[in-house]
Motif scaffolding. Structure first.
Motif, PDB file in Angstrom:
ATOM      1  N   ALA A  78       0.848  -1.196   0.000  1.00  0.00           N
ATOM      2  CA  ALA A  78       0.000   0.000   0.000  1.00  0.00           C
ATOM      3  C   ALA A  78       0.881   1.243   0.000  1.00  0.00           C
ATOM      4  O   ALA A  78       1.918   1.291   0.665  1.00  0.00           O
ATOM      5  CB  ALA A  78      -0.913   0.002   1.221  1.00  0.00           C
ATOM      6  N   TRP A 100      -3.228   1.116  -3.937  1.00  0.00           N
ATOM      7  CA  TRP A 100      -3.696   0.039  -3.079  1.00  0.00           C
ATOM      8  C   TRP A 100      -2.731  -1.142  -3.115  1.00  0.00           C
ATOM      9  O   TRP A 100      -1.984  -1.327  -4.076  1.00  0.00           O
ATOM     10  CB  TRP A 100      -5.101  -0.406  -3.501  1.00  0.00           C
ATOM     11  CG  TRP A 100      -5.207  -0.880  -4.915  1.00  0.00           C
ATOM     12  CD1 TRP A 100      -4.842  -2.103  -5.408  1.00  0.00           C
ATOM     13  CD2 TRP A 100      -5.694  -0.139  -6.024  1.00  0.00           C
ATOM     14  NE1 TRP A 100      -5.083  -2.171  -6.756  1.00  0.00           N
ATOM     15  CE2 TRP A 100      -5.617  -0.970  -7.159  1.00  0.00           C
ATOM     16  CE3 TRP A 100      -6.214   1.149  -6.166  1.00  0.00           C
ATOM     17  CZ2 TRP A 100      -6.029  -0.566  -8.418  1.00  0.00           C
ATOM     18  CZ3 TRP A 100      -6.626   1.547  -7.421  1.00  0.00           C
ATOM     19  CH2 TRP A 100      -6.524   0.701  -8.525  1.00  0.00           C
ATOM     20  N   LYS A 124      -6.297  -7.945  -4.111  1.00  0.00           N
ATOM     21  CA  LYS A 124      -6.305  -6.482  -4.163  1.00  0.00           C
ATOM     22  C   LYS A 124      -7.139  -5.956  -3.008  1.00  0.00           C
ATOM     23  O   LYS A 124      -8.136  -6.555  -2.648  1.00  0.00           O
ATOM     24  CB  LYS A 124      -6.923  -5.978  -5.473  1.00  0.00           C
ATOM     25  CG  LYS A 124      -6.147  -6.348  -6.706  1.00  0.00           C
ATOM     26  CD  LYS A 124      -6.822  -5.841  -7.948  1.00  0.00           C
ATOM     27  CE  LYS A 124      -6.047  -6.300  -9.178  1.00  0.00           C
ATOM     28  NZ  LYS A 124      -6.658  -5.837 -10.408  1.00  0.00           N
ATOM     29  N   ASN A 125      -6.720  -4.831  -2.474  1.00  0.00           N
ATOM     30  CA  ASN A 125      -7.480  -4.152  -1.426  1.00  0.00           C
ATOM     31  C   ASN A 125      -7.648  -2.699  -1.884  1.00  0.00           C
ATOM     32  O   ASN A 125      -7.021  -1.787  -1.360  1.00  0.00           O
ATOM     33  CB  ASN A 125      -6.749  -4.245  -0.091  1.00  0.00           C
ATOM     34  CG  ASN A 125      -7.582  -3.785   1.076  1.00  0.00           C
ATOM     35  OD1 ASN A 125      -8.703  -3.319   0.924  1.00  0.00           O
ATOM     36  ND2 ASN A 125      -7.025  -3.914   2.270  1.00  0.00           N
ATOM     37  N   MET A 126      -8.512  -2.513  -2.902  1.00  0.00           N
ATOM     38  CA  MET A 126      -8.636  -1.212  -3.554  1.00  0.00           C
ATOM     39  C   MET A 126      -9.227  -0.134  -2.642  1.00  0.00           C
ATOM     40  O   MET A 126      -8.952   1.043  -2.829  1.00  0.00           O
ATOM     41  CB  MET A 126      -9.469  -1.354  -4.829  1.00  0.00           C
ATOM     42  CG  MET A 126      -8.777  -2.236  -5.851  1.00  0.00           C
ATOM     43  SD  MET A 126      -9.813  -2.680  -7.245  1.00  0.00           S
ATOM     44  CE  MET A 126      -9.859  -1.148  -8.136  1.00  0.00           C
ATOM     45  N   TYR A 128      -8.629   0.203   0.570  1.00  0.00           N
ATOM     46  CA  TYR A 128      -7.874  -0.061   1.788  1.00  0.00           C
ATOM     47  C   TYR A 128      -7.978   1.027   2.851  1.00  0.00           C
ATOM     48  O   TYR A 128      -7.914   0.732   4.033  1.00  0.00           O
ATOM     49  CB  TYR A 128      -6.416  -0.383   1.464  1.00  0.00           C
ATOM     50  CG  TYR A 128      -5.558   0.791   1.058  1.00  0.00           C
ATOM     51  CD1 TYR A 128      -4.728   1.406   1.986  1.00  0.00           C
ATOM     52  CD2 TYR A 128      -5.546   1.263  -0.248  1.00  0.00           C
ATOM     53  CE1 TYR A 128      -3.920   2.462   1.611  1.00  0.00           C
ATOM     54  CE2 TYR A 128      -4.745   2.308  -0.621  1.00  0.00           C
ATOM     55  CZ  TYR A 128      -3.931   2.904   0.309  1.00  0.00           C
ATOM     56  OH  TYR A 128      -3.128   3.956  -0.058  1.00  0.00           O
ATOM     57  N   GLN A 129      -8.175   2.268   2.480  1.00  0.00           N
ATOM     58  CA  GLN A 129      -8.276   3.323   3.486  1.00  0.00           C
ATOM     59  C   GLN A 129      -9.718   3.635   3.878  1.00  0.00           C
ATOM     60  O   GLN A 129      -9.938   4.380   4.821  1.00  0.00           O
ATOM     61  CB  GLN A 129      -7.574   4.592   3.009  1.00  0.00           C
ATOM     62  CG  GLN A 129      -6.069   4.436   3.006  1.00  0.00           C
ATOM     63  CD  GLN A 129      -5.361   5.739   2.720  1.00  0.00           C
ATOM     64  OE1 GLN A 129      -5.802   6.526   1.893  1.00  0.00           O
ATOM     65  NE2 GLN A 129      -4.247   5.964   3.397  1.00  0.00           N
ATOM     66  N   TYR A 143      -2.754  -3.062   5.947  1.00  0.00           N
ATOM     67  CA  TYR A 143      -3.620  -3.148   4.772  1.00  0.00           C
ATOM     68  C   TYR A 143      -3.379  -4.450   4.004  1.00  0.00           C
ATOM     69  O   TYR A 143      -4.307  -5.058   3.483  1.00  0.00           O
ATOM     70  CB  TYR A 143      -3.432  -1.934   3.864  1.00  0.00           C
ATOM     71  CG  TYR A 143      -3.717  -0.636   4.571  1.00  0.00           C
ATOM     72  CD1 TYR A 143      -4.984  -0.378   5.082  1.00  0.00           C
ATOM     73  CD2 TYR A 143      -2.731   0.318   4.748  1.00  0.00           C
ATOM     74  CE1 TYR A 143      -5.265   0.811   5.743  1.00  0.00           C
ATOM     75  CE2 TYR A 143      -2.999   1.511   5.411  1.00  0.00           C
ATOM     76  CZ  TYR A 143      -4.266   1.749   5.904  1.00  0.00           C
ATOM     77  OH  TYR A 143      -4.541   2.918   6.565  1.00  0.00           O
TER      78      TYR A 143
END
Length: 164
Positions: A78, A100, A124-126, A128-129, A143
């Motif tokens: 990240a 991400w 994927k952690n698109m 994340y925020q 993340y």
């Protein structure tokens, strides 16, 4: 119901035996060529050890007799690493845009030598925020861990066991 000391000991040994028979093996293919890893060899090793440790923690939820083999072929952490003036190390900036975390891996889940499932995935952690994260802000891989947790729950455990 109150367990007698002997019963408690037997239950503890049975639980330990079950946990010991489930496990994970994590390998990295050319980690020095991953898209986004720290430049420092020490920091890179720290990241890989922490990712391995996280997979090991998740493996505790595998049913007895199951083993997971994971081969990581790429990691993009990240944020982006940016140089700092007058400093020897870079700083990771997370802007929440197209920075991400992603991870490419292949996996095989086995039960007593039989392949239950296998495949290749790009994690994927698109968002994340924008998501609630159970890992603290002091965890530099919070993340990435969240992303791996989601994949592990959905792909590996499925409906077998729910994550604590």
């Amino acid at each position: 119901m109150r367990l007698q000391p002997r019963s408690w000991l037997a239950a503890a040994l049975l639980a330990a035996t079950g946990a010991a028979s489930a496990g994970v093996t994590v390998d990295y293919v050319k980690p020095d060529e991953f898209i986004d890893m720290p430049h420092s060899l020490h920091d890179r090793d720290r990241v890989l050890k922490e990712v391995t440790r996280h997979f090991n923690d998740l493996a505790k939820d595998l049913p007895a007799g199951q083993n997971l083999k994971v081969t990581v072929t790429d990691i993009d952490l990240a944020g982006r690493e940016e140089p700092r003036r007058w400093a020897t190390n870079d700083i990771r900036i997370m802007r929440g845009g197209a920075d991400w975390p992603t991870m490419k891996l292949s996996y095989t889940l086995e039960q007593d030598g039989q392949v239950l499932r296998s495949g290749e995935d790009t994690l994927k952690n698109m968002m994340y925020q924008q998501r609630i994260n159970r890992y603290t802000s002091g965890d530099p891989l919070r993340y990435e861990k969240q992303m791996v947790d989601d994949w592990f729950q959905k792909t590996i455990l499925g409906s077998q066991v729910s994550r604590k």
